[in-house]
Every structure is written in structure tokens, then in C-alpha cells.
Design an enzyme around this catalytic site. Structure first.
Site, PDB file in Angstrom:
ATOM      1  N   LYS A  19       0.931  -1.130   0.048  1.00 50.40           N
ATOM      2  CA  LYS A  19       0.082  -0.131   0.030  1.00 50.40           C
ATOM      3  C   LYS A  19       0.862   1.124   0.007  1.00 50.40           C
ATOM      4  O   LYS A  19       1.749   1.629   0.882  1.00 50.40           O
ATOM      5  CB  LYS A  19      -0.853  -0.004   1.432  1.00 50.40           C
ATOM      6  CG  LYS A  19      -2.044   1.087   1.121  1.00 50.40           C
ATOM      7  CD  LYS A  19      -2.840   1.651   2.375  1.00 50.40           C
ATOM      8  CE  LYS A  19      -1.932   2.732   2.931  1.00 50.40           C
ATOM      9  NZ  LYS A  19      -2.124   3.967   1.935  1.00 50.40           N
ATOM     10  N   GLY A  56       6.466   4.477   8.564  1.00 49.54           N
ATOM     11  CA  GLY A  56       5.680   5.814   8.530  1.00 49.54           C
ATOM     12  C   GLY A  56       5.814   6.339   9.899  1.00 49.54           C
ATOM     13  O   GLY A  56       6.901   6.062  10.605  1.00 49.54           O
ATOM     14  N   SER A  57       4.922   7.052  10.515  1.00 50.29           N
ATOM     15  CA  SER A  57       5.048   7.732  11.707  1.00 50.29           C
ATOM     16  C   SER A  57       4.888   6.816  12.947  1.00 50.29           C
ATOM     17  O   SER A  57       4.400   5.661  12.783  1.00 50.29           O
ATOM     18  CB  SER A  57       4.073   8.650  11.843  1.00 50.29           C
ATOM     19  OG  SER A  57       2.706   8.128  11.773  1.00 50.29           O
ATOM     20  N   THR A  58       5.631   7.190  14.227  1.00 53.21           N
ATOM     21  CA  THR A  58       5.505   6.320  15.171  1.00 53.21           C
ATOM     22  C   THR A  58       4.055   6.276  15.682  1.00 53.21           C
ATOM     23  O   THR A  58       3.499   5.334  16.013  1.00 53.21           O
ATOM     24  CB  THR A  58       6.391   7.089  16.358  1.00 53.21           C
ATOM     25  OG1 THR A  58       7.565   7.147  15.872  1.00 53.21           O
ATOM     26  CG2 THR A  58       6.200   6.395  17.720  1.00 53.21           C
ATOM     27  N   GLY A  80       2.305   3.745  13.622  1.00 52.80           N
ATOM     28  CA  GLY A  80       2.998   2.577  14.023  1.00 52.80           C
ATOM     29  C   GLY A  80       2.617   1.783  15.362  1.00 52.80           C
ATOM     30  O   GLY A  80       2.350   0.600  15.311  1.00 52.80           O
ATOM     31  N   GLU A  88       9.657   0.742  10.697  1.00 49.88           N
ATOM     32  CA  GLU A  88      10.330   1.751  10.630  1.00 49.88           C
ATOM     33  C   GLU A  88       9.791   3.133  10.799  1.00 49.88           C
ATOM     34  O   GLU A  88       8.916   3.586   9.894  1.00 49.88           O
ATOM     35  CB  GLU A  88      11.094   1.809   9.139  1.00 49.88           C
ATOM     36  CG  GLU A  88      11.841   0.524   8.810  1.00 49.88           C
ATOM     37  CD  GLU A  88      13.005   0.239   9.439  1.00 49.88           C
ATOM     38  OE1 GLU A  88      13.722   1.265  10.099  1.00 49.88           O
ATOM     39  OE2 GLU A  88      13.610  -0.978   9.615  1.00 49.88           O
TER      40      GLU A  88
HETATM   41  P1  NDP Z   1       1.861   8.066   8.181  1.00 48.00           P
HETATM   42  O1  NDP Z   1       2.563   7.029   9.466  1.00 48.00           O
HETATM   43  O2  NDP Z   1       1.018   8.817   8.459  1.00 48.00           O
HETATM   44  O3  NDP Z   1       1.814   7.071   6.951  1.00 48.00           O
HETATM   45  C1  NDP Z   1       2.416   6.024   6.614  1.00 48.00           C
HETATM   46  C2  NDP Z   1       1.715   4.955   5.871  1.00 48.00           C
HETATM   47  O4  NDP Z   1       0.705   4.499   6.661  1.00 48.00           O
HETATM   48  C3  NDP Z   1       0.817   5.545   4.536  1.00 48.00           C
HETATM   49  O5  NDP Z   1       0.892   4.487   3.629  1.00 48.00           O
HETATM   50  C4  NDP Z   1      -0.399   5.654   5.376  1.00 48.00           C
HETATM   51  O6  NDP Z   1      -1.499   5.760   4.527  1.00 48.00           O
HETATM   52  C5  NDP Z   1      -0.449   4.199   6.040  1.00 48.00           C
HETATM   53  N1  NDP Z   1      -1.563   4.466   7.034  1.00 48.00           N
HETATM   54  C6  NDP Z   1      -2.111   5.490   7.853  1.00 48.00           C
HETATM   55  N2  NDP Z   1      -2.864   5.264   8.568  1.00 48.00           N
HETATM   56  C7  NDP Z   1      -2.866   3.797   8.710  1.00 48.00           C
HETATM   57  C8  NDP Z   1      -3.680   2.911   9.540  1.00 48.00           C
HETATM   58  N3  NDP Z   1      -4.429   3.295  10.437  1.00 48.00           N
HETATM   59  N4  NDP Z   1      -3.176   1.660   9.388  1.00 48.00           N
HETATM   60  C9  NDP Z   1      -2.472   1.270   8.701  1.00 48.00           C
HETATM   61  N5  NDP Z   1      -1.675   2.020   7.759  1.00 48.00           N
HETATM   62  C10 NDP Z   1      -2.045   3.601   7.804  1.00 48.00           C
HETATM   63  O7  NDP Z   1       3.562   8.349   7.704  1.00 48.00           O
HETATM   64  P2  NDP Z   1       3.709   9.488   6.556  1.00 48.00           P
HETATM   65  O8  NDP Z   1       3.180   8.823   5.370  1.00 48.00           O
HETATM   66  O9  NDP Z   1       3.115  10.881   7.138  1.00 48.00           O
HETATM   67  O10 NDP Z   1       5.257   9.590   6.512  1.00 48.00           O
HETATM   68  C11 NDP Z   1       5.966  10.166   7.371  1.00 48.00           C
HETATM   69  C12 NDP Z   1       6.415   9.302   8.526  1.00 48.00           C
HETATM   70  O11 NDP Z   1       7.118   8.278   8.210  1.00 48.00           O
HETATM   71  C13 NDP Z   1       7.640  10.205   9.561  1.00 48.00           C
HETATM   72  O12 NDP Z   1       7.204  10.057  10.779  1.00 48.00           O
HETATM   73  C14 NDP Z   1       8.869   9.636   9.124  1.00 48.00           C
HETATM   74  O13 NDP Z   1       9.716   9.544  10.196  1.00 48.00           O
HETATM   75  C15 NDP Z   1       8.594   8.221   8.899  1.00 48.00           C
HETATM   76  N6  NDP Z   1       9.405   7.514   8.166  1.00 48.00           N
HETATM   77  C16 NDP Z   1      10.293   6.378   8.560  1.00 48.00           C
HETATM   78  C17 NDP Z   1      11.415   5.969   7.949  1.00 48.00           C
HETATM   79  C18 NDP Z   1      12.188   4.909   8.633  1.00 48.00           C
HETATM   80  O14 NDP Z   1      12.675   4.167   7.918  1.00 48.00           O
HETATM   81  N7  NDP Z   1      12.469   5.038   9.848  1.00 48.00           N
HETATM   82  C19 NDP Z   1      11.458   6.293   6.535  1.00 48.00           C
HETATM   83  C20 NDP Z   1      10.763   7.307   6.019  1.00 48.00           C
HETATM   84  C21 NDP Z   1       9.830   7.897   6.773  1.00 48.00           C
HETATM   85  P3  NDP Z   1      -2.072   6.963   3.837  1.00 48.00           P
HETATM   86  O15 NDP Z   1      -0.965   8.089   3.763  1.00 48.00           O
HETATM   87  O16 NDP Z   1      -2.669   6.707   2.539  1.00 48.00           O
HETATM   88  O17 NDP Z   1      -3.218   7.551   4.753  1.00 48.00           O
END
Ligand code: NDP
Length: 403
Positions: A104, A157-159, A162, A179
């Protein structure tokens, strides 16, 4: 098939880079580099397939064998900041281990992954092995996390999200790798090559407009070198070329969305002591200038992930103080140490609670080395051979040799 995919990505590098640049608003030069890494990742995991295997273990009265087996269907969820790159970090090892995948992309940036999916079919990977699922994270992402037929979730994604992924995966005892976010420290000792550290520092926090989990957004400087470093850092930041992502000379593009710009702005609203503020182009775009803020480690700007081009400058007194401040965060993803004292570099590297560190450099990511966080930056490792452990199960078979 993974090798063919790697070659196809190389052949389509310009096209994919252009899509990714338009997808995220990132500079075309950087996007080209990212697509190059995607090809390298697929080459690496194609070569890794026959190098990740079980062992025979000496035991009494027989032979004991371990096998690496695929998990089954794995769900991969990726963010919008490096859509194709992070997808490849998960797809490469997942496919190399023999899994099938439902992946996704973030709702804001589905385009590059959809094009990659076409190349996956062209490479001969059968239909149904890689499935791209677009839509809102809170709907389709959540469903993927909870689905009983999915064996593992690989999430970046975000903590905050996560935490929900871990919770949602619990009912079906899914494997999870996370991550997550970061608030990494760039630690500058007074004995460092200050010119070199300052010239590199802007790119460690403003690359991808600061929308980078590895951004060294806390710049910790030994007090005796603070003023000099701060002025060199501001000078180097003033040279960052902010502008049209399709211009080859551009180093920083706009932020991802209007909503995200509002979030980033909020960090500068509450009396932040701004040491430097760069320029932004006129005209449409979610522009945000590079900003340096003088801070303490207790300020909101030093505690929370800004995910924009804002760096917090924080002074420290000595080595112990630097380690204390650097570790005083719930995150533990990456960081840098700048010093010409080799023993100190190693001491500090061992003392920092972070998964990916560099000395006299700000580089975090290499195809063949493990990448991932400590503490609330997540667990599990991507890239390198380590990633394969997260996409396979170990089976142990004892074979009796008793007569
Ligand atoms: P989000 O956590 O908002 O989203 C990440 C992914 O999760 C997106 O595909 C999003 O979908 C999906 N998502 C959102 N809500 C849910 C849910 N309830 N259940 C399952 N999946 C869900 O992060 P961002 O996209 O805003 O990215 C930024 C964040 O990612 C930052 O905190 C950054 O630090 C982190 N990051 C970490 C990395 C690492 O390797 N440690 C590398 C790069 C980024 P949708 O957007 O379609 O709603």
C-alpha cells in the site's frame, strides 16, 4: 526475475525519476539517485537468494537441519517521502524469500509504485505475486493490518500510526517490522573540521525538504565552537537552492501538502529564536524556507519530529553532556558524530542509542548495510542481509540416525 526487474528499472530510470519528482515534489536530481538505488536493491536481493539459508547443527543421535521458509502473504505499507525507494527496500527481501505481497503506497503518492507494478509484470513475475492496494491508510491500511490471511506487516511511517499497526497486528499474532520517526542528532565537537561539518549539515536536515526520517534535525554543537559553527551553518544554508523540482540545479523543492506546511509552521509560532531563515520562490507551491532555530533540548522543536526544513541548534558542554542530550529523546534512528579524535568518535558511537550512525559524514543508507531504529524509531532491520530474516521463518528439522 528480480534481476530482470532491476535491469528494467535501470532502463526506465528517467521516466521513473520524473514520475517520482512529480509525485512528491522532490528535485529531479535526487529522484534520479533514488531510482538508481531501487535498481541496486533489486540486484542485491536477486544475488542474495541463494546466500540466505539454513544450517546443519551438531546434535546427539542424528542430524539437525534448519530451513528458511517464506511467511506467505506479507502486507507492506509505505510513506510518501521516499515512495519508490522504501517500497523497494521491502519488496526486494520479501520476494527474495519467496513471499507474495500486498503493498500500500501513501494516498498522496501512489504513482511511482503503480508504474513499478507494470515493470514487475514485464519482468515476468506472475500476476498476483505483487498486488498494489491504493486508498486511505485508515481504511485499506488498517484492513491489511488486521486481515487474518496476512502473515506479516512491514511498515514505514510515523510512530503514531506504528503504534496502531502493532496493536492491530496483535489479534492474529502477525510478524511486524516498524521503521518509524526520528529526531536524530548531528553532534559537532570543537575539534571537528568545522568547515566540512558545516558544509554538510544543511543536506543532513534539508534534503527532501526535511521530510526524511533520518534528518539530523537536532544539531548539537560544543559550546566553545558554537558561534563559529552557527555562522558557517547559516552561510551554507543560504546556498541551498530552493525551487522548481524539475530544474536540474534545484536542491530543495516544496513540502508535500498545504496541511503539512501548516504543521511545520506551527513549530515556529511559539516564540522560537530564529537564527536564520532562507528564501522561498514566489508563486504556487507549498514552499517553506530553511530555518535554523536556537533551542534547548526541552523545547518542542527538539522533542517532536518536525518533518520539514527546520533545524534546532543546541549547545553542549563536553562529551558526557553531548551523549546525554543526544539520547534524551524517545527516538533512536540515526545520527552523526564529527570529531578528529578517533577514540572519542568510537566511544560516542557506542554510547548513542541509535540504529544508524556515521562519523565525519551524514550518510545513513547503503544497500548492503542494515537500516533501522532503536527505541520508538521502531524495530527490525531493512537492507543488507538482515532484512531477509524479517521476511522468512526458521524451521528446525531433527533427523534421527539411530538404528
Ligand atoms: P504515516 O504514518 O501517516 O503513513 C505511513 C503509511 O501508513 C501511509 O501509507 C499511510 O496511508 C498508512 N496509514 C495511515 N494510517 C494507517 C492505519 N491506521 N493503518 C495502516 N496504515 C495506515 O506517515 P507519513 O506517510 O506521514 O510519513 C512520514 C513518517 O514516516 C515520518 O514520521 C517519518 O519519520 C516516517 N518514516 C520513517 C522511515 C524509517 O525508515 N524509519 C523512513 C521514512 C519515513 P495514507 O497516507 O494513504 O493514509
Amino acid at each position: 526475475m528480480l534481476r530482470r526487474l532491476a535491469t528494467l528499472v535501470e532502463e526506465h530510470r528517467e521516466e521513473l525519476a520524473l514520475i517520482e519528482s512529480q509525485n512528491v515534489g522532490k528535485p529531479i536530481g535526487g529522484a534520479r539517485g533514488e531510482v538508481g538505488m531501487v535498481a541496486d536493491v533489486f540486484h542485491y536481493y536477486a544475488g542474495a537468494i541463494d546466500k540466505h539459508h539454513g544450517a546443519t547443527v551438531p546434535v546427539a543421535n542424528g542430524v539437525d537441519m534448519t530451513f528458511r521458509e517464506p511467511l506467505g502473504v506479507v502486507g507492506l505499507i509505505v510513506p510518501w517521502n521516499f515512495p519508490l525507494n522504501i517500497a523497494s527496500w521491502k519488496l526486494g527481501p520479501a520476494l527474495a524469500c519467496g513471499n507474495t505481497v500486498v503493498i500500500k503506497p501513501a494516498e498522496l503518492t501512489p504513482l511511482s509504485l503503480l508504474r513499478l507494478a507494470e515493470l514487475i509484470l514485464e519482468a515476468g513475475i506472475p500476476e498476483g505475486v505483487v498486488n498494489v492496494l491504493v486508498g486511505k491508510g485508515s481504511v485499506v491500511g488498517q484492513r491489511l493490518v488486521e486481515h487474518p490471511d496476512v502473515a506479516k506487516i512491514g511498515f514505514t511511517g510515523s510512530t503514531e500510526v506504528g503504534v496502531g499497526v502493532m496493536r492491530g497486528a496483535a489479534d492474529t499474532i502477525k510478524r511486524v517490522t516498524l521503521e518509524l520517526g526520528g529526531k536524530s542528532a548531528n553532534v559537532i565537537f570543537a575539534d571537528a573540521d568545522l568547515e566540512k561539518a558545516a558544509a554538510a549539515a544543511p543536506y543532513a536536515v534539508f534534503d527532501n525538504a526535511g521530510q526524511d526520517c533520518c534528518a539530523r534535525s537536532r544539531v548539537l554543537v560544543e559550546r566553545s565552537a558554537y558561534d563559529r559553527f552557527a555562522s558557517l551553518f547559516a552561510e551554507a544554508t543560504a546556498n541551498v537552492k530552493v525551487g522548481d523540482p524539475s530544474d536540474e540545479a534545484t536542491e530543495m523543492g516544496p513540502l508535500i501538502s498545504a496541511q503539512h506546511r501548516t504543521t511545520v509552521s506551527s513549530f515556529l509560532d511559539d516564540g522560537a529564536r530564529i537564527a536564520f531563515k532562507g528564501e522561498t520562490p514566489a508563486g504556487p507551491g507549498f514552499w517553506f524556507p530553511c530555518v535554523l532555530v536556537e533551542a534547548t533540548n526541552d523545547d518542542r522543536i527538539a522533542r517532536e519530529e518536525v518533518f520539514g526544513p527546520v533545524a534546532a541548534l543546541i549547545p553542549f558542554d563536553d562529551e558526557a553532556d553531548a551523549i546525554r542530550i543526544a539520547n534524551d529523546t524517545p527516538y533512536g534512528l540515526s545520527g552523526s558524530i564529527w570529531t578528529q579524535n578517533g577514540a572519542r568518535a568510537l566511544r560516542v558511537a557506542r554510547a548513542l542509542d541509535a540504529g544508524v550512525l556515521s562519523v565525519n559524514s551524514n550518510s545513513s543508507v547503503r544497500v548492503s548495510t542494515p537500516f533501522g531504529g532503536f527505541k520508538q524509531s521502531g524495530f527490525g532491520r531493512e537492507l543488507g542481509m538482515n532484512a531477509l530474516d524479517g521476511y522468512s521463518e526458521v524451521k528446525n528439522v531433527f533427523y534421527s540416525t539411530e538404528g
